[in-house]
Scaffold this motif. Structure first.
Motif, PDB file in Angstrom:
ATOM      1  N   UNK A   1      -1.326 -85.305 -11.597  1.00  0.00           N
ATOM      2  CA  UNK A   1      -2.436 -84.825 -10.755  1.00  0.00           C
ATOM      3  C   UNK A   1      -3.547 -85.873 -10.753  1.00  0.00           C
ATOM      4  N   UNK A   2      -3.904 -86.348 -11.929  1.00  0.00           N
ATOM      5  CA  UNK A   2      -4.992 -87.313 -12.040  1.00  0.00           C
ATOM      6  C   UNK A   2      -4.681 -88.589 -11.255  1.00  0.00           C
ATOM      7  N   UNK A   3      -3.408 -89.008 -11.254  1.00  0.00           N
ATOM      8  CA  UNK A   3      -3.009 -90.176 -10.469  1.00  0.00           C
ATOM      9  C   UNK A   3      -3.271 -89.929  -8.981  1.00  0.00           C
ATOM     10  N   UNK A   4      -2.911 -88.731  -8.519  1.00  0.00           N
ATOM     11  CA  UNK A   4      -3.166 -88.377  -7.120  1.00  0.00           C
ATOM     12  C   UNK A   4      -4.650 -88.417  -6.798  1.00  0.00           C
ATOM     13  N   UNK A   5      -5.476 -87.931  -7.711  1.00  0.00           N
ATOM     14  CA  UNK A   5      -6.925 -87.934  -7.492  1.00  0.00           C
ATOM     15  C   UNK A   5      -7.461 -89.362  -7.487  1.00  0.00           C
ATOM     16  N   UNK A   6      -6.845 -90.213  -8.321  1.00  0.00           N
ATOM     17  CA  UNK A   6      -7.245 -91.625  -8.377  1.00  0.00           C
ATOM     18  C   UNK A   6      -6.940 -92.329  -7.046  1.00  0.00           C
ATOM     19  N   UNK A   7      -5.781 -91.967  -6.449  1.00  0.00           N
ATOM     20  CA  UNK A   7      -5.421 -92.535  -5.138  1.00  0.00           C
ATOM     21  C   UNK A   7      -6.488 -92.140  -4.114  1.00  0.00           C
ATOM     22  N   UNK A   8      -6.930 -90.871  -4.222  1.00  0.00           N
ATOM     23  CA  UNK A   8      -7.949 -90.371  -3.298  1.00  0.00           C
ATOM     24  C   UNK A   8      -9.264 -91.142  -3.470  1.00  0.00           C
ATOM     25  N   UNK A   9      -9.677 -91.335  -4.718  1.00  0.00           N
ATOM     26  CA  UNK A   9     -10.923 -92.059  -4.994  1.00  0.00           C
ATOM     27  C   UNK A   9     -10.818 -93.504  -4.495  1.00  0.00           C
ATOM     28  N   UNK A  10      -9.567 -94.029  -4.510  1.00  0.00           N
ATOM     29  CA  UNK A  10      -9.366 -95.415  -4.072  1.00  0.00           C
ATOM     30  C   UNK A  10      -9.461 -95.580  -2.560  1.00  0.00           C
ATOM     31  N   UNK A  11      -9.310 -94.483  -1.774  1.00  0.00           N
ATOM     32  CA  UNK A  11      -9.288 -94.663  -0.303  1.00  0.00           C
ATOM     33  C   UNK A  11     -10.596 -95.250   0.250  1.00  0.00           C
ATOM     34  N   UNK A  12     -11.776 -94.736  -0.139  1.00  0.00           N
ATOM     35  CA  UNK A  12     -12.985 -95.383   0.385  1.00  0.00           C
ATOM     36  C   UNK A  12     -13.180 -96.809  -0.143  1.00  0.00           C
ATOM     37  N   UNK A  13     -12.675 -97.064  -1.364  1.00  0.00           N
ATOM     38  CA  UNK A  13     -12.771 -98.423  -1.911  1.00  0.00           C
ATOM     39  C   UNK A  13     -11.923 -99.364  -1.056  1.00  0.00           C
ATOM     40  N   UNK A  14     -10.717 -98.892  -0.678  1.00  0.00           N
ATOM     41  CA  UNK A  14      -9.841 -99.689   0.181  1.00  0.00           C
ATOM     42  C   UNK A  14     -10.498 -99.927   1.536  1.00  0.00           C
ATOM     43  N   UNK A  15     -11.215 -98.940   2.003  1.00  0.00           N
ATOM     44  CA  UNK A  15     -11.908 -99.077   3.279  1.00  0.00           C
ATOM     45  C   UNK A  15     -12.928-100.200   3.235  1.00  0.00           C
ATOM     46  N   UNK A  16     -13.705-100.241   2.157  1.00  0.00           N
ATOM     47  CA  UNK A  16     -14.721-101.279   2.007  1.00  0.00           C
ATOM     48  C   UNK A  16     -14.047-102.648   1.871  1.00  0.00           C
ATOM     49  N   UNK A  17     -12.941-102.723   1.102  1.00  0.00           N
ATOM     50  CA  UNK A  17     -12.216-103.985   0.938  1.00  0.00           C
ATOM     51  C   UNK A  17     -11.711-104.486   2.288  1.00  0.00           C
ATOM     52  N   UNK A  18     -11.236-103.554   3.093  1.00  0.00           N
ATOM     53  CA  UNK A  18     -10.720-103.904   4.414  1.00  0.00           C
ATOM     54  C   UNK A  18     -11.837-104.449   5.306  1.00  0.00           C
ATOM     55  N   UNK A  19     -13.003-103.814   5.250  1.00  0.00           N
ATOM     56  CA  UNK A  19     -14.149-104.295   6.035  1.00  0.00           C
ATOM     57  C   UNK A  19     -14.559-105.694   5.589  1.00  0.00           C
ATOM     58  N   UNK A  20     -14.440-105.954   4.296  1.00  0.00           N
ATOM     59  CA  UNK A  20     -14.791-107.258   3.745  1.00  0.00           C
ATOM     60  C   UNK A  20     -13.930-108.348   4.393  1.00  0.00           C
ATOM     61  N   UNK A  21     -12.624-108.090   4.455  1.00  0.00           N
ATOM     62  CA  UNK A  21     -11.701-109.045   5.072  1.00  0.00           C
ATOM     63  C   UNK A  21     -12.040-109.222   6.549  1.00  0.00           C
TER      64      UNK A  21
END
Lengths: 121, 278
Positions: A72-92
């Motif tokens: 469960x915690x891994x799934x929640x971690x994936x969720x927390x990572x989605x906005x981080x991935x969004x910011x990383x994508x904008x950076x590129x």
């Protein structure tokens, strides 16, 4: 690439992340309740959970021998990572547009997020 | 009640909170925490941890629908996220020092204010002159109107930025999206058009919440057993609510919801003062 096309890609990325996360959380949840479903819920008083569930690094290392709560915690971690991935994508994207000002602005936001998730508190 | 039954109840309550939160624009997170603490007796710290995660789910889950319309302002959003993420980090650290009873009272007040804000009829005031800072940061943009792209100006960048910092603090302190305050910073202070403010605010919510999620996780506020039904519930409820939004007659529902939210807010404040919620 136009901003709007880029946003379309980012939106799909986010949706995929949310769906993946929901699937992992659901799978972990079913497993969790099949083992602990008969127990009494104990949420009236705050007691921090096991340290493995509180550190992303320890959690991922522990997945070699997974248990329901870690899944469960891994799934929640994936969720927390989605906005981080969004910011990383904008950076590129800003880097590809050679927009130095916004590369800098996005880097600041990205640094705050990484500090929060990765640095011990 | 055993854990399976409890999880089912939490799922149901969260789905309802997510559904009504999306329908009224109040957001699911701000409703789920009082529901968990007041109705189900969950400790406030577990509740805000679960609610914060569900806020990320709704923000990321709804992003696709918003982006397609072409209203969100990516540059303004990213620039203001400097303020919201730093604020969120500060707010998340504050949860360790601020006593739970005070958190409950602050939560109740913020809940009352957000409810009042979302039910009030708003008047749009368009910016007449540009803040030189907005030009230097290239914040001004266009949105699709009935006759092509409409250009808009942006005022008072510093004021908006400061209010965004405060919105971030509240988000990190209370585990909410702070959507109402983000919209105020953009449409009331910076005079950004409504549709642009609300859509930009939606994607900022997820990034802001992620900034405090790391701190919450290491503190142990994010408990897997409780966060699982809350996140799945709020997510399914809000996706359903967003779909219902188009063409639905929401007026009577809004009034009922306002009453429920008001009652929960008073219970939070009362619970905080009497030490029932801590």
């Amino acid at each position: 690439m136009t901003d709007k096309r880029l946003e379309g890609i980012v939106a799909r990325l986010l949706q995929t992340g949310v769906l993946l996360s929901a699937a992992v959380v659901l799978a972990g949840g079913v497993w969790f309740l099949s083992q602990n479903g008969g127990a009494r819920p104990q949420y009236q008083q705050f007691r921090p959970p096991d340290v493995v569930l509180r550190s992303p690094a320890k959690l991922i290392r522990g997945l070699a021998h997974p248990d329901p709560a870690s899944v469960i915690q891994l799934g929640l971690l994936i969720l927390i990572a989605t906005p981080v991935a969004r910011v990383a994508f904008s950076l590129v994207a800003f880097a590809l547009e050679r927009d130095r000002l916004y590369v800098l602005i996005t880097l600041i936001v990205f640094a705050v997020l990484i500090y929060s998730v990765a640095v011990a508190h | 009640m055993n854990l399976s039954a409890f999880s089912a109840v939490v799922y149901g309550v969260s789905a309802l909170a997510g559904f009504l939160g999306a329908l009224t624009g109040l957001g699911g997170g701000v409703v789920v925490t009082p529901a968990l603490t007041v109705l189900l007796g969950v400790d406030l710290h577990y509740a805000i941890g679960a609610s914060l995660v569900s806020v990320i789910a709704t923000s990321s889950g709804a992003a696709a629908a918003y982006v397609r319309e072409g209203f969100s302002n990516i540059r303004a959003g990213m620039f203001l996220e400097i303020a919201t993420t730093l604020g969120a980090l500060a707010g998340a650290h504050l949860t360790k020092v601020v006593p739970g009873t005070a958190l409950a009272v602050i939560f109740g007040v913020v809940l009352l204010y957000s409810a009042w804000h979302s039910f009030r009829a708003r008047k749009e005031t368009r910016a007449t002159r540009s803040d030189p800072l907005a030009a230097r940061l290239r914040l001004e943009s266009t949105y699709p109107g009935p006759e092509g792209e409409v250009h808009y100006r942006i005022e008072r960048v510093k004021g908006g930025f400061s209010l965004m910092f405060l919105a971030g603090i509240l988000s990190g302190l209370l585990g909410i999206g702070s959507g109402a305050m983000k919209v105020i910073a953009m449409d009331q202070v910076m005079r950004i058009p409504f549709k642009v403010s609300t859509t930009t605010s939606n994607f900022m919510i997820g990034v802001t919440a992620a900034a405090s999620a790391g701190v919450y996780l290491s503190r142990g506020y994010i408990d897997p057993g409780l966060t699982m039904p809350v996140t799945l519930g709020v997510l399914s409820g809000s996706l359903l609510g967003a779909r219902q939004l188009i063409g639905a007659k929401t007026r009577p529902l809004r009034i009922v919801f306002a009453l429920v939210v008001g009652l929960l807010a008073f219970e939070m404040i009362y619970g905080g003062f009497t030490g029932k919620i801590q």
